[in-house]
Scaffold this motif. Structure first.
Motif, PDB file in Angstrom:
ATOM      1  N   LEU A 236      58.928  77.982  81.766  1.00  0.00           N
ATOM      2  CA  LEU A 236      59.607  76.950  80.988  1.00  0.00           C
ATOM      3  C   LEU A 236      59.869  77.493  79.591  1.00  0.00           C
TER       4      LEU A 236
ATOM      5  N   ASP B 175      63.237  72.441  78.284  1.00  0.00           N
ATOM      6  CA  ASP B 175      64.111  73.549  78.647  1.00  0.00           C
ATOM      7  C   ASP B 175      65.489  72.941  78.920  1.00  0.00           C
TER       8      ASP B 175
ATOM      9  N   ASP C 234      61.997  71.207  88.723  1.00  0.00           N
ATOM     10  CA  ASP C 234      62.239  71.318  87.283  1.00  0.00           C
ATOM     11  C   ASP C 234      61.510  70.210  86.514  1.00  0.00           C
TER      12      ASP C 234
ATOM     13  N   HIS D  84      58.185  70.528  83.713  1.00  0.00           N
ATOM     14  CA  HIS D  84      58.094  69.916  82.380  1.00  0.00           C
ATOM     15  C   HIS D  84      56.888  68.978  82.259  1.00  0.00           C
TER      16      HIS D  84
END
Length: 571
Positions: free
Chosen positions: A395, A438, A520, A524
């Motif tokens: 990340l 990101d 994704d 995070h």
């Protein structure tokens, strides 16, 4: 002439308060200080009590050994108390029975001796009566007996006149009234009563009374009372009671100790098995239990070790297969990249020269170029998934304006929305929402969600909403298309999954977009969730922490839309 006014007398009513004296103020301060200290002490006691109660409840819930010890103590203590009470009651009854029988025998013997002494009593001479009673009491007390120490009371009654003769004067007044009534009726009887001693302290005593038959007139009667102190019996019972209590406590502790010891012999191997199982779950596949002896616990340890060996073999095989699959996917994706680039170059040449071809050849060149683009996206997604499977995805978080990012994604999807005939709306705060994320990965998540909503929105509006609170930011993508059932919602993030297998992808996705989006979001430390209802559309919600490494506890936006249109209602 000046008049002098006399102050009114104090009638008990108070006027306006005047200034208090320093002493009263000091007393008030002391009272307030004492109240504060008392309140603080009560709070400390309540806090300590709650803390110890919490520890006791935790120990009870978490330790089998504590529960067994407590239950054993309660059961053993109850049994010991019941047995001790029964035993003490029997011993007490036996002691009092022996004492009472000896006292009755002695009283009966004393009655016979008293009859011989009072046969020639001069009933009309009070001094002669007192002398005869005193002589008889002295003789009876000197005769002794098996019942131990005692006091003697003789009462000569003629009409309403009573002449007592007693070894100690205060005993006469302490004789039980109901006992005297029985003796007055001509019965021999006994009572347990509190008779004072020389110091005036009451002590338990056995009082036996009987009438003395003589040659006195019918209006005259002589009563004889023996008072036997139960001091020795009380001391014996106290000794027995303390012995029983100490023995009961020792027996209870002994039984509890045995129970705890036996429980520990059983619980310790279970605890070792639990610890070994926990280490196995943490990945230490070489952990095994120590086998001692040939009993049931040894067989348990042997079976546990056999299970651990089997799990280790299977996990090792699965890890090998997983690594082989990941390597195969990565290698194939990389190996296809070179021939794909060559084919794309040739397809671009054909696509640029399609105007010189026949119509059917030109159409084939267009289809070839479109499918090669889709093939390239599929390879890119496969490489991304292989990085997540291998655990090498990283990340690159930096402070990003999520409002601007959402607007950029929406601007890039307007042309696709126009082709599908749907309206794309964005609702975001006027002030910027900044988060450490990101940006490339978040943008990819939103593109996948918006593209998926446009494809399944059936030409109805697609709504994008951004909101934030102090710890998190959330983006929802809402469509009003075919929707999702609860069963579909459980598989929507699976790789290559389709709610309707016969449905053709009009957007040209690889089938891995939502799977990559979920990975994704997890990278995070966020959430990617979905709500759906057949015919009412679906809503995806992405929730991200505002700071890198932050933990989520709630989302600024609800997962279920506040307004749900019924199927068939106008958009």
């Amino acid at each position: 002439m000046t008049a002098t006014r006399t102050p009114p007398a104090d009638t008990g009513t108070s006027g306006p308060p005047g200034p208090r004296s320093p002493r009263a103020q000091e007393l008030a301060r002391l009272r307030r200080g004492l109240r504060r200290r008392a309140g603080a002490a009560r709070r400390r006691v309540r806090s300590t009590t709650r803390r110890w109660a919490s520890r006791a409840v935790h120990a009870w819930r978490s330790s089998l050994q504590v529960r067994i010890g407590a239950i054993t103590m309660v059961v053993a203590g109850t049994v010991v108390i019941i047995v001790s009470l029964v035993l003490f009651s029997q011993i007490r009854d036996q002691l009092l029975s022996v004492k009472r029988q000896a006292a009755i025998d002695q009283a009966q013997s004393g009655v016979l001796d008293a009859q011989n002494e009072v046969d020639g009593i001069a009933t009309g001479d009070a001094s002669s009566v007192r002398a005869t009673l005193a002589r008889t009491v002295t003789a009876l007390q000197q005769s002794g007996g098996a019942a131990g120490d005692f006091d003697v009371v003789m009462i000569y009654r003629s009409g309403d006149t009573e002449v007592p003769g007693t070894s100690r004067a205060f005993i006469y007044q302490a004789l039980p009234a109901d006992l005297r009534a029985d003796v007055d009726a001509g019965n021999q009887s006994y009572r347990y009563a509190e008779i004072p001693d020389d110091t005036g302290e009451p002590r338990a005593s056995l009082v036996i009374g009987a009438p003395v038959q003589g040659d006195t007139a019918s209006t005259e009667q002589i009563e004889l009372y023996y008072v036997f102190p139960l001091t020795q019996e009380a001391e014996s019972l106290a000794l027995i009671r303390s012995t029983v209590v100490i023995s009961g406590l020792a027996l209870t502790m002994f039984v509890v100790g045995i129970g705890v010891l036996v429980t520990r012999l059983v619980v310790d191997p279970v605890r070792r098995a639990a610890g070994t199982a926990q280490r196995l779950a943490e990945g230490q596949l070489e952990e095994r239990m120590i086998v001692r002896g040939e009993d049931d616990l040894a067989r348990l340890a042997t079976s546990f070790n056999a299970m651990a060996d089997s799990l280790q073999r299977q996990i090792t095989q699965l890890e090998g297969l997983s690594q082989l699959q990941q390597r195969f996917t990565s290698d194939v994706s990389h190996e296809l990249r070179t021939p794909l680039t060559t084919v794309q170059m040739a397809a671009e040449v054909l696509h640029e020269a399609r105007g010189d071809f026949a119509p059917h050849v030109a159409r084939s060149a267009e289809l070839l170029s479109a499918e090669l683009d889709r093939f390239e996206r599929l390879l890119t997604d496969l490489l991304e998934i292989s990085r997540y499977d291998a655990g090498v995805a990283t990340l690159e978080a930096e402070s990003t304006n999520l409002g601007a990012l959402v607007a950029r994604v929406a601007a890039g999807m307007y042309s696709l929305a126009e082709r599908h005939g749907c309206e794309l709306t964005v609702d975001r705060p006027e002030e910027g929402v900044f988060a450490e994320v990101d940006a490339r990965r978040v943008e990819r998540i939103l593109r996948n969600l918006v593209g998926n909503a446009i494809e399944h929105g059936a030409g109805r509006p697609v709504e994008i909403t951004l909101a934030a609170n102090r710890t998190a930011a959330a983006v929802t993508v809402r469509d009003h298309g075919v929707g999702l059932s609860s069963a579909d919602a459980q598989h929507v993030f699976d790789r290559f999954w389709r709610a309707d297998p016969s449905r053709v992808r009009s957007v040209g996705g690889s089938g891995l977009g939502l799977s990559i989006s979920l990975e994704d979001a997890r990278l995070h430390g966020g959430w990617l969730q979905v709500w759906g209802q057949p015919g009412a559309g679906a809503q995806f919600r992405l929730t991200l922490p505002l700071t890198d490494g932050g933990e989520l506890t709630s989302s600024p936006l609800p997962l279920r839309p506040l307004v749900i249109r019924s199927p068939g209602s106008p958009a």
